[in-house]
Motif scaffolding. Sequence first.
Motif, short mmCIF file in Angstrom:
data_model
loop_
_atom_site.label_atom_id
_atom_site.label_comp_id
_atom_site.label_asym_id
_atom_site.label_seq_id
_atom_site.Cartn_x
_atom_site.Cartn_y
_atom_site.Cartn_z
N GLN A 169 12.75 -15.72 -16.76
CA GLN A 169 11.78 -15.55 -15.67
C GLN A 169 12.09 -14.28 -14.86
N TYR A 170 13.36 -14.04 -14.63
CA TYR A 170 13.76 -12.81 -13.93
C TYR A 170 13.34 -11.58 -14.73
N ALA A 171 13.56 -11.61 -16.04
CA ALA A 171 13.19 -10.48 -16.89
C ALA A 171 11.68 -10.25 -16.87
N VAL A 172 10.90 -11.31 -16.95
CA VAL A 172 9.44 -11.17 -16.93
C VAL A 172 8.97 -10.59 -15.60
N TRP A 173 9.50 -11.10 -14.49
CA TRP A 173 9.10 -10.58 -13.18
C TRP A 173 9.54 -9.13 -12.99
N ALA A 174 10.71 -8.78 -13.52
CA ALA A 174 11.17 -7.40 -13.41
C ALA A 174 10.26 -6.46 -14.21
N ILE A 175 9.88 -6.86 -15.40
CA ILE A 175 8.98 -6.04 -16.22
C ILE A 175 7.61 -5.94 -15.57
N LEU A 176 7.09 -7.03 -15.04
CA LEU A 176 5.80 -7.00 -14.36
C LEU A 176 5.85 -6.11 -13.12
N GLY A 177 6.95 -6.17 -12.39
CA GLY A 177 7.10 -5.31 -11.21
C GLY A 177 7.14 -3.85 -11.58
N MET A 178 7.90 -3.52 -12.61
CA MET A 178 7.97 -2.13 -13.07
C MET A 178 6.60 -1.65 -13.56
N GLY A 179 5.89 -2.52 -14.25
CA GLY A 179 4.55 -2.16 -14.72
C GLY A 179 3.59 -1.92 -13.57
N ALA A 180 3.68 -2.75 -12.52
CA ALA A 180 2.80 -2.57 -11.36
C ALA A 180 3.10 -1.26 -10.64
N VAL A 181 4.38 -0.93 -10.48
CA VAL A 181 4.74 0.33 -9.82
C VAL A 181 4.28 1.52 -10.65
N THR A 182 4.47 1.45 -11.96
CA THR A 182 4.02 2.53 -12.85
C THR A 182 2.51 2.70 -12.77
N LEU A 183 1.78 1.60 -12.83
CA LEU A 183 0.32 1.67 -12.74
C LEU A 183 -0.12 2.26 -11.41
N ALA A 184 0.51 1.84 -10.33
CA ALA A 184 0.15 2.37 -9.00
C ALA A 184 0.43 3.87 -8.91
N LEU A 185 1.57 4.31 -9.42
CA LEU A 185 1.89 5.74 -9.36
C LEU A 185 0.94 6.57 -10.22
N ARG A 186 0.53 6.04 -11.34
CA ARG A 186 -0.41 6.78 -12.19
C ARG A 186 -1.83 6.76 -11.64
N ALA A 187 -2.19 5.72 -10.92
CA ALA A 187 -3.54 5.63 -10.36
C ALA A 187 -3.69 6.40 -9.06
N LEU A 188 -2.58 6.64 -8.36
CA LEU A 188 -2.63 7.28 -7.05
C LEU A 188 -3.36 8.63 -7.06
N PRO A 189 -3.10 9.55 -8.00
CA PRO A 189 -3.82 10.83 -7.97
C PRO A 189 -5.33 10.66 -8.12
N PHE A 190 -5.76 9.70 -8.92
CA PHE A 190 -7.20 9.48 -9.11
C PHE A 190 -7.82 8.86 -7.87
#
Length: 108
Positions: free
Chosen positions: A5-26
């Motif tokens: 569960q920790y691994a899944v939440w960590a991966i989901l968190g990293m994915g959310a941060v990556t998505l937010a950083l990539r969406a920010l310029p747009f």
Amino acid sequence: MIDWQYAVWAILGMGAVTLALRALPFLAAPWLRRYPVIARLGHFLPPAIMTLLLLDTLRGSSAANPGPVWQELLAETIALGLQWRWRRPLPSILGATLAYVILRNMTA
């Protein structure tokens, strides 16, 4: 062993941060277009960054490969010529990389 569960939440968190950083310029583009400084930076920064990368590559390749540097200089000249002609980074990068690999293999 890591709890699944920790691994899944960590991966989901990293994915959310990556998505937010990539969406920010747009998301910020409509707001940024109102400032003329941003437009000037948009024209100035890409060639400046490519020039710095080329110079760093030349310095690094020269240090790693003893001997003449004409292969690096020719490949970088090809990159600059392709960029000047088409003003698109992908043909410049691909053309210069291909030329450099061919030149290094021909003289090796």
